[in-house]
Write a protein that holds these residues in place. Structure first.
Motif, mmCIF file in Angstrom:
data_model
loop_
_atom_site.group_PDB
_atom_site.id
_atom_site.type_symbol
_atom_site.label_atom_id
_atom_site.label_comp_id
_atom_site.label_asym_id
_atom_site.label_seq_id
_atom_site.Cartn_x
_atom_site.Cartn_y
_atom_site.Cartn_z
ATOM 1 N N LYS A 5 0.843 -1.189 0.000
ATOM 2 C CA LYS A 5 0.000 0.000 0.000
ATOM 3 C C LYS A 5 0.877 1.238 0.000
ATOM 4 N N PHE A 6 0.586 2.168 -0.900
ATOM 5 C CA PHE A 6 1.376 3.389 -1.034
ATOM 6 C C PHE A 6 0.904 4.415 -0.013
ATOM 7 N N ASN A 7 1.853 5.013 0.695
ATOM 8 C CA ASN A 7 1.515 6.001 1.714
ATOM 9 C C ASN A 7 1.672 7.407 1.140
ATOM 10 N N PHE A 8 0.540 8.063 0.858
ATOM 11 C CA PHE A 8 0.567 9.407 0.306
ATOM 12 C C PHE A 8 0.877 10.462 1.362
ATOM 13 N N TYR A 9 0.787 10.080 2.631
ATOM 14 C CA TYR A 9 0.947 11.037 3.733
ATOM 15 C C TYR A 9 1.964 10.488 4.733
ATOM 16 N N PRO A 10 3.233 10.340 4.323
ATOM 17 C CA PRO A 10 4.217 9.678 5.177
ATOM 18 C C PRO A 10 4.473 10.389 6.498
ATOM 19 N N GLY A 11 4.255 11.679 6.560
ATOM 20 C CA GLY A 11 4.523 12.429 7.788
ATOM 21 C C GLY A 11 3.291 12.782 8.580
ATOM 22 N N LEU A 12 2.122 12.294 8.171
ATOM 23 C CA LEU A 12 0.870 12.585 8.876
ATOM 24 C C LEU A 12 0.270 11.297 9.421
ATOM 25 N N PRO A 13 0.399 11.037 10.717
ATOM 26 C CA PRO A 13 -0.240 9.854 11.298
ATOM 27 C C PRO A 13 -1.741 9.875 11.037
ATOM 28 N N VAL A 14 -2.329 8.710 10.842
ATOM 29 C CA VAL A 14 -3.748 8.611 10.490
ATOM 30 C C VAL A 14 -4.621 9.382 11.467
ATOM 31 N N LYS A 15 -4.335 9.290 12.762
ATOM 32 C CA LYS A 15 -5.192 9.938 13.761
ATOM 33 C C LYS A 15 -5.124 11.462 13.681
ATOM 34 N N ASN A 16 -4.085 12.009 13.036
ATOM 35 C CA ASN A 16 -3.930 13.463 12.945
ATOM 36 C C ASN A 16 -4.360 14.027 11.594
ATOM 37 N N ARG A 17 -4.883 13.205 10.722
ATOM 38 C CA ARG A 17 -5.244 13.684 9.393
ATOM 39 C C ARG A 17 -6.592 14.402 9.430
ATOM 40 N N PRO A 18 -6.639 15.618 8.870
ATOM 41 C CA PRO A 18 -7.862 16.428 8.943
ATOM 42 C C PRO A 18 -8.849 16.124 7.828
ATOM 43 N N PHE A 19 -8.823 14.911 7.299
ATOM 44 C CA PHE A 19 -9.700 14.552 6.188
ATOM 45 C C PHE A 19 -9.999 13.064 6.257
ATOM 46 N N THR A 20 -10.960 12.640 5.454
ATOM 47 C CA THR A 20 -11.328 11.226 5.394
ATOM 48 C C THR A 20 -11.054 10.699 3.990
ATOM 49 N N LEU A 21 -11.283 9.421 3.787
ATOM 50 C CA LEU A 21 -11.077 8.820 2.477
ATOM 51 C C LEU A 21 -12.070 9.343 1.451
ATOM 52 N N ASP A 22 -13.143 9.965 1.928
ATOM 53 C CA ASP A 22 -14.139 10.527 1.016
ATOM 54 C C ASP A 22 -13.742 11.898 0.488
ATOM 55 N N ASP A 23 -12.742 12.518 1.100
ATOM 56 C CA ASP A 23 -12.326 13.848 0.682
ATOM 57 C C ASP A 23 -11.521 13.809 -0.610
ATOM 58 N N ILE A 24 -11.642 14.896 -1.380
ATOM 59 C CA ILE A 24 -10.763 15.123 -2.524
ATOM 60 C C ILE A 24 -9.683 16.084 -2.035
ATOM 61 N N VAL A 25 -8.488 15.553 -1.856
ATOM 62 C CA VAL A 25 -7.406 16.295 -1.209
ATOM 63 C C VAL A 25 -6.483 16.926 -2.249
#
Length: 227
Positions: A5-25
């Motif tokens: 699985k490719f990590n698009f957010y290597p420096g952002l832990p999942v619990k700290n991400r201000p968006f969901t999988l439904d967001d267009i980032v």
């Protein structure tokens, strides 16, 4: 065999991400806040989860050759991308911070696909349309691949613009220092004075336009500085 699985957010832990999988980032970054001449650029990029790009990181940590390799790949494989700028006239009128924010807003608004959230490199966010949330990410250009991609597009576009300015004003060597306050640039400024694309509101340029004997030697303190 399970595909990694490719990590698009290597420096952002999942619990700290201000968006969901439904967001267009979309990622947003700028290039050219510090130079004494030329426009400030910003780029916005929405990456395609199905077409990850290897090697994305802060453009300042990549060689010029590597940036030039990645830029066309980003433009080809991203779901959407846009590059915008604010001119040296706008910088002098509204100041460099506000011009940077405006360039970022322009880049986001020019995207062919409307994001639901924009991740902005740094600690400030531009004012965006109400439908788009904005979230600042300090050092985001090394934490979020979309911001890294925007960093690369903004940097390569601005560098190309300064090379073009070199054709008009070869005596300043813009193709070498890209407008930053290097020793070479300051030497050429002393020799030739400011040209039409220099930022009049920046102290070293302003000092040459209206010398003030009470001001310290701004050139001495800036020689060799580049950002």
């Amino acid at each position: 065999m399970t595909k990694k699985k490719f990590n698009f957010y290597p420096g952002l832990p999942v619990k700290n991400r201000p968006f969901t999988l439904d967001d267009i980032v979309c990622g947003v970054d700028e290039a050219g806040r510090g130079p004494l001449a030329g426009p400030v650029f910003a780029a916005a990029v929405i990456l395609d989860p199905k077409r990850p790009i290897e090697g994305l990181r802060d453009s300042k940590k990549l060689t010029e050759a590597r940036r030039d390799e990645l830029a066309p790949i980003i433009r080809e494989q991203a779901l959407a991308w846009a590059i915008a700028e604010c001119s040296h006239h706008e910088i002098d009128t509204i100041n460099i911070l506000q011009a940077t924010m405006l360039a970022m807003r322009r880049a986001v608004e020019q995207l062919g696909l409307t994001p639901t959230i924009a991740l902005i490199d740094g600690n400030r966010c531009p004012q965006l349309p109400p439908a788009i949330r904005a979230h600042a990410v300090v050092e985001g250009d090394d934490k979020v691949h979309a911001i890294s991609a925007a960093s690369i597009l903004a940097k390569t576009a601005r560098d190309a613009a300064l090379v073009a300015l070199h054709e008009a004003y070869p005596q300043y060597a813009f193709d070498q220092h890209k407008g930053y306050s290097t020793a070479l640039h300051l030497e050429r400024l002393r020799l030739h004075g400011p040209c039409p694309v220099h930022r009049r509101s920046f102290a070293p340029v302003r000092a040459l336009l209206k010398p003030d004997p009470c001001e310290p030697d701004l050139f001495a303190s800036l020689e060799g500085v580049a950002a």
